[in-house]
Design an enzyme around this catalytic site. Structure first.
Site, PDB file in Angstrom:
ATOM      1  N   SER A  45       0.378  -1.177  -0.228  1.00 12.54           N
ATOM      2  CA  SER A  45      -0.193  -0.505   0.303  1.00 12.54           C
ATOM      3  C   SER A  45       0.757   1.104  -0.101  1.00 12.54           C
ATOM      4  O   SER A  45       1.497   1.309  -0.899  1.00 12.54           O
ATOM      5  CB  SER A  45      -0.668  -0.299   1.217  1.00 12.54           C
ATOM      6  OG  SER A  45      -1.896   0.827   0.722  1.00 12.54           O
ATOM      7  N   ASP A  94      -2.278   1.362  -3.598  1.00 13.96           N
ATOM      8  CA  ASP A  94      -2.728   0.216  -3.865  1.00 13.96           C
ATOM      9  C   ASP A  94      -4.816   0.894  -4.375  1.00 13.96           C
ATOM     10  O   ASP A  94      -5.410   0.043  -4.261  1.00 13.96           O
ATOM     11  CB  ASP A  94      -2.793  -0.500  -3.333  1.00 13.96           C
ATOM     12  CG  ASP A  94      -3.561  -0.806  -1.685  1.00 13.96           C
ATOM     13  OD1 ASP A  94      -2.984   0.767  -1.387  1.00 13.96           O
ATOM     14  OD2 ASP A  94      -3.754  -1.559  -1.013  1.00 13.96           O
ATOM     15  N   ARG A 106       4.726   6.284  15.547  1.00 15.55           N
ATOM     16  CA  ARG A 106       4.198   7.618  15.510  1.00 15.55           C
ATOM     17  C   ARG A 106       3.237   8.736  16.129  1.00 15.55           C
ATOM     18  O   ARG A 106       3.012   8.266  17.460  1.00 15.55           O
ATOM     19  CB  ARG A 106       2.398   7.121  14.575  1.00 15.55           C
ATOM     20  CG  ARG A 106       2.646   6.320  13.391  1.00 15.55           C
ATOM     21  CD  ARG A 106       1.597   6.739  12.268  1.00 15.55           C
ATOM     22  NE  ARG A 106       1.703   5.081  11.245  1.00 15.55           N
ATOM     23  CZ  ARG A 106       2.744   5.025  10.545  1.00 15.55           C
ATOM     24  NH1 ARG A 106       3.575   6.390   9.529  1.00 15.55           N
ATOM     25  NH2 ARG A 106       2.737   3.605   9.377  1.00 15.55           N
TER      26      ARG A 106
HETATM   27  C1  G16 Z   1      -3.149   0.321   6.847  1.00 18.49           C
HETATM   28  C2  G16 Z   1      -4.219   0.693   7.515  1.00 18.49           C
HETATM   29  C3  G16 Z   1      -5.069   1.601   7.844  1.00 18.49           C
HETATM   30  C4  G16 Z   1      -4.433   2.292   8.885  1.00 18.49           C
HETATM   31  C5  G16 Z   1      -2.331   2.515   7.847  1.00 18.49           C
HETATM   32  C6  G16 Z   1      -1.907   2.449   8.865  1.00 18.49           C
HETATM   33  O1  G16 Z   1      -3.138   1.231   5.267  1.00 18.49           O
HETATM   34  O2  G16 Z   1      -5.276   0.066   6.660  1.00 18.49           O
HETATM   35  O3  G16 Z   1      -6.194   1.453   8.717  1.00 18.49           O
HETATM   36  O4  G16 Z   1      -4.425   3.662   9.104  1.00 18.49           O
HETATM   37  O5  G16 Z   1      -2.112   1.709   7.061  1.00 18.49           O
HETATM   38  O6  G16 Z   1      -1.878   2.079   9.439  1.00 18.49           O
HETATM   39  P1  G16 Z   1      -0.411   2.304  11.448  1.00 18.49           P
HETATM   40  O7  G16 Z   1      -0.158   3.768  11.332  1.00 18.49           O
HETATM   41  O8  G16 Z   1      -0.989   1.550  11.954  1.00 18.49           O
HETATM   42  O9  G16 Z   1       0.854   1.959  10.547  1.00 18.49           O
HETATM   43  P2  G16 Z   1      -2.477   0.807   4.393  1.00 18.49           P
HETATM   44  O10 G16 Z   1      -3.156   2.583   3.029  1.00 18.49           O
HETATM   45  O11 G16 Z   1      -1.106   1.657   4.097  1.00 18.49           O
HETATM   46  O12 G16 Z   1      -2.896  -0.273   3.842  1.00 18.49           O
END
Ligand code: G16
Length: 561
Positions: free
Chosen positions: A77, A312, A534
């Protein structure tokens, strides 16, 4: 027959053993601890062989459990080009049930056992617990895979194909493995759901199905409209899979409507090194600036509308520049509030007396968006943990019409039969046409784009008017590399830390310092998709936000060294 005995009778143990041996001896991944995180497994592509083996095994168990197609989407993604990852998709398009995440995590980590027999035993114990009380004996193995445009994705799909061609002894079970090639993540969710609902076992013409379902209703809305506020939509494809899919859409768009022109930017998916670099939804949201390929002059023209997808195409962010060149970010909070306002505006007052309309956000939602929802829109709002799977669940549990968006632009709307029945009873034609655009299975950048553009058209407003609904609190989201991010434990929907010990007290002191605004807020959490923590902060001024971030970074350093 017990689950273990049954599995022993159908599995090709020699294949499993040789695969196990080559993976367990691989020094690159044997020192890693794997966690099925926010969005499945995600890391540098060279470390992914063991998690992929575990994902194939859990998908195998899951298809036996459900007796339906299970999807595997290969993508990282928003992550940088060298990363990759995968997650499984349930028969109706949902994510892997959370109760199964521990199984796949344990399988991945037990590949590092020295002995294949010990590993196999662990696998059978997990399988017996996971498949307890389920008739698995007469079910076929049905798998759908799809991948994004990353250089490593083809290698990972080839592993899946090899696995499912080999894992079952010949004549013991029929295996139906369908490869949909390069698709967006939401398209794979959509297609798995479609196979299940229509009991289809042969491959669909995906572009045709997907675009008929969502694209044609959008064209119908456009062609009926008399909107006047914008003429051209610029879509930043993050040099990823969105470019592949939207290229087809752009062509048919030209033939079907003259109400909106589409221009694609950052479409070079063939140069793998460009994916998500200086462009895409994550870049725009995090840096709060225009992506590569959009000049300030272009962005200041109110007749242009701009959006960015991620790698993605499951997230989207809109934006514009005002007449003073200030960047106007139209993120997930803005989309959720716009959709909420639209539902209210297009329904009679008493419509919501017996139907619950509400919004689900995460801790990252801007404080002023939450106030706008409760004070201006007068809607219920819930806070969920990061991860669309959590927001989706809360929207279904709490609302008849649940709008859920993460601030990063990931989300959608779900609604139930109660709402659809009432829509028909009240004869609300415009709203009925509008809800056809919504991909309820999962957050989908392309269908979210249709949804937002349709609302702007129906309300006859441009990005600037949309942005003027409320003012965001100044905010910043930064990443910090720490020695071990798994030490960071949260509670209160990730708004507070229980570990490392003492860090939350330090954050509390920083945000409540005497000269700090009442609106100051900050929290820290470990990412589930990148090897970082983060840090988010918001306050009444950017200077104050930056001061808080600096102090929190210092507190993290003190707590982890
Ligand atoms: C994924 C998840 C999202 C989330 C993001 C960041 O997004 O599907 O729900 O907000 O990761 O998550 P984290 O802060 O835990 O790294 P994507 O678009 O990367 O698939």
């Amino acid at each position: 027959m017990s689950t273990s005995l049954f599995l022993k009778s159908i599995l090709n143990i020699d294949y499993l053993k040789s695969t196990f041996n080559s993976l367990a001896s691989n020094p690159i991944s044997s020192s890693e601890t794997f966690v099925y995180g926010t969005s499945g497994f995600r890391m540098h592509n060279e470390k992914l062989d063991i998690p992929l083996f575990a994902t194939c095994l859990i998908t195998f168990l899951r298809t036996l459990y459900c007796g339906e197609f299970i999807g595997i989407m290969i993508t990282a993604s928003h992550n940088p080009p060298q990363d990759n990852g995968f997650k499984t998709i349930e028969p109706k398009g949902e994510m892997l049930p959370q109760s199964w995440e521990k199984y796949v995590t344990s399988i991945a980590n037990s590949v590092k056992e020295d002995q294949f027999d010990t590993f196999l035993n662990t696998f059978f114990v997990i399988a017996s617990e996971a498949l307890k009380d389920v008739d698995i004996y007469n079910k076929d193995i049905k798998i759908i895979v799809g991948r994004d445009t990353r250089e490593s994705s083809y290698r990972l799909v080839t592993f899946c194909k090899q696995f499912f061609n080999s894992v079952v002894k010949i004549f013991q079970k029929s295996v139906n493995f369908i490869d949909y090639g390069v698709v967006t993540t939401p398209q794979l969710h959509f297609i798995v759901r479609k196979h299940t609902l229509l009991k289809q076992s042969n491959k669909y013409d995906l572009p045709k199905e997907y675009f008929n379902e969502f694209f044609q209703p959008f064209i119908n809305i456009l062609n009926k409209s008399t909107h006047s506020k914008f003429k051209k939509l610029y879509i930043d494809c993050a040099n990823g899979v969105g470019a592949v899919q939207l290229n087809q859409l752009k062509e048919s768009f030209k033939n079907k409507t003259d109400k909106l022109e589409i221009e694609l930017i950052n479409t070079d998916y063939k140069d793998f090194s460009k994916l998500n670099v200086d462009c895409g939804a994550d870049f725009v949201k995090t840096n709060q600036k225009l992506p590569q390929g959009v000049s300030p002059a272009l962005a200041m023209n109110p007749e242009n509308l701009f959006c960015s997808l991620d790698g993605d195409a499951d997230r989207i962010i809109f934006y514009a520049l005002d007449e003073n060149s200030n960047f106007c970010l139209l993120d997930g909070d803005r989309m959720a509030t716009l959709i909420g306002e639209y539902f209210i505006k297009k329904t009679p007052k008493n419509f919501w007396e017996d139907i619950k309309l509400g919004i689900v956000q995460t801790a990252y939602a801007n404080g002023n968006s939450t106030s706008y929802i409760t004070e201006e829109l007068k809607l219920d709002v819930k806070c969920a943990k990061t991860g669309v799977k959590n927001l989706h669940h809360d929207a279904v549990e709490n609302f008849d019409v649940g709008i859920y968006f993460e601030a990063n632009g990931h989300g959608t709307v779900i609604f139930n039969d109660l709402f659809i029945t009432k829509l028909k009873q009240e004869n609300l034609t415009e709203l009925s046409l509008f809800v056809n655009l919504i991909n309820q299975a999962v957050g989908d950048a392309i269908t979210d784009m249709f949804v937002i553009v349709a609302i702007l058209i129906h309300l006859d407003i441009n990005a600037k008017t949309w942005f003027s609904k409320y003012t965001d609190l100044p905010n910043r989201l930064v990443k910090c590399v720490v020695p071990d991010r798994t030490q960071f434990k949260t509670f209160d929907f990730e708004r507070q830390l229980s570990k490392p010990e003492g860090l939350q007290d330090s954050i509390n002191q920083i945000v409540s310092a005497p000269n700090s605004s009442k609106k100051t807020r900050s929290f820290v959490r470990a990412s589930g998709t990148e090897d970082v923590v983060r840090i988010y902060a918001e306050s009444s001024s950017m200077e104050s936000v930056d001061a808080v971030i600096t102090e929190v970074l210092k507190a993290i350093e003190d707590a982890t060294t």
